[in-house]
Each structure stands twice: as structure tokens, then as C-alpha cells.
Write a protein that holds these residues in place. Sequence first.
Motif, PDB file in Angstrom:
ATOM      1  N   LYS A  64       0.816  -1.214   0.000  1.00 54.91           N
ATOM      2  CA  LYS A  64       0.000   0.000   0.000  1.00 54.91           C
ATOM      3  C   LYS A  64       0.853   1.269   0.000  1.00 54.91           C
ATOM      4  O   LYS A  64       0.318   2.371  -0.105  1.00 54.91           O
ATOM      5  CB  LYS A  64      -0.920   0.007   1.225  1.00 54.91           C
ATOM      6  N   LEU A  65       2.145   1.107   0.100  1.00 54.79           N
ATOM      7  CA  LEU A  65       3.043   2.260   0.140  1.00 54.79           C
ATOM      8  C   LEU A  65       3.116   2.892  -1.246  1.00 54.79           C
ATOM      9  O   LEU A  65       3.447   2.219  -2.234  1.00 54.79           O
ATOM     10  CB  LEU A  65       4.426   1.803   0.597  1.00 54.79           C
ATOM     11  N   THR A  66       2.785   4.180  -1.350  1.00 56.07           N
ATOM     12  CA  THR A  66       2.770   4.845  -2.652  1.00 56.07           C
ATOM     13  C   THR A  66       3.917   5.836  -2.823  1.00 56.07           C
ATOM     14  O   THR A  66       4.325   6.128  -3.951  1.00 56.07           O
ATOM     15  CB  THR A  66       1.444   5.588  -2.874  1.00 56.07           C
ATOM     16  N   SER A  67       4.438   6.395  -1.730  1.00 61.23           N
ATOM     17  CA  SER A  67       5.524   7.363  -1.833  1.00 61.23           C
ATOM     18  C   SER A  67       6.426   7.274  -0.617  1.00 61.23           C
ATOM     19  O   SER A  67       5.976   6.917   0.474  1.00 61.23           O
ATOM     20  CB  SER A  67       4.986   8.788  -1.977  1.00 61.23           C
ATOM     21  N   VAL A  68       7.699   7.592  -0.821  1.00 61.44           N
ATOM     22  CA  VAL A  68       8.688   7.561   0.254  1.00 61.44           C
ATOM     23  C   VAL A  68       9.585   8.786   0.119  1.00 61.44           C
ATOM     24  O   VAL A  68      10.059   9.103  -0.977  1.00 61.44           O
ATOM     25  CB  VAL A  68       9.565   6.288   0.185  1.00 61.44           C
TER      26      VAL A  68
END
Length: 206
Positions: free
Chosen positions: A161-165
Motif C-alpha cells: 500500500k506504500l505509494t511514496s517515500v
Amino acid sequence: TYATAIDNIEGGGGGTGDCTLESITITENGKYYPNEGIDGYNEVIVNVTTPTDVYKVTDGVKFKTSTFTTIPEGLDFSNVTDFTQTFMDCANLKSVNINTSNAIKFESTFENCTNLTGIILGDSFEEIEDKAFSACCNLTNIIFGNNLETIGNEAFAICNKLTSVVIGNNIETIGASAFVSCNNLTSVVLGDSVEMIGGCAFAYNS
């Protein structure tokens, strides 16, 4: 399961002997979890009810399969230096905010916490070690501390679910497969200090 009247579990010589103990339930009056509390073993699995008093936590305690959704304020981590697998497989855990001045090891700490959605790490953390948040498949929000320098191998692997870092300016090393198979990851902002990015660090992403 220990009765609520027990306030302290001390290590050395007594208590459980050489039996194969797989779990302990410490209820509301328990105060202290030493890693030597089960006759020197440090693989104790503890199921904790939401505490009303402060619980002193030390190295070696593992809250596997705990029922709480956030880390209770009553858990005192000031003496913990080793968070290896501390919350691994806590499927109900949804949010994390940890700050301790003593943190050293942070390996597989939240691995397979499948309902974890948010992380806030304090400035005391200089390294997120291998698989620290691996397979946290509902993780959407990460806030790194200002002193973080290293993200370990597979630290955030399979966080779907991680879309941006956003990689902070102090981070120098991103380990191999650190964000591998984060299928929805579309944006990565690297800080000025990044010197090494391991193999497949961002492989198999969008």
C-alpha cells in the motif's frame, strides 16, 4: 498465565526451570518484563492486555500475537536497546510511535504486521535494520527520525500500500531489496546524503 497479584518477574534460577514455555499473559498489575525473567531465555512470547500501570519492558520480550491496535502508552521502552522481532506478527497493530534514546537493534521488529498503516520513529533511531517492516502490506505512511542513516535489506519489502517515500537528508545507505515488491510505490524522493543503494532496492514496483 500469571495472576494479577504478581508485580515483578525476576530472572535467574527460579520460576520455570527448563520447561518449554511458549507464552505468558501478564495482566494489569504486572510491572516488569526482564529478558532473563524466564530462567535466562530471551524468546519469551508475551500477550499483553491493555495496561493501566506502567510496564517496564526490557530486551528480549516479544509481543507476538498481541491484541492491541496501538502500542499502549503504559509500555515503558526506556531500557530497551534491542527491538529484534519485538512486535513481529502482531496482526492487529495499526499504528506505531516509538522514541527511545537507547535503541540499537531494529531487525524484523514489525515484520508481518499486516494491519500496520502508520509509523513514526523518533530521532534516536540511526538504523532501520533488515526486514524491520517487511510484509506490512497495509502500510501507507512513514515518518523517519531526523538522525536515521541506514535503511536495511528488505526493510520495507512487500509493503503493497506504500505509494511514496521521502528519504531524509541524513540517510546514507539504502539496503538491498529495501523497498522491493512495493507494488504501488510510484514516488521516491532521495536526500542529499545517499551514498549507496543496494541491489534491487526498488525492484518490482510501479
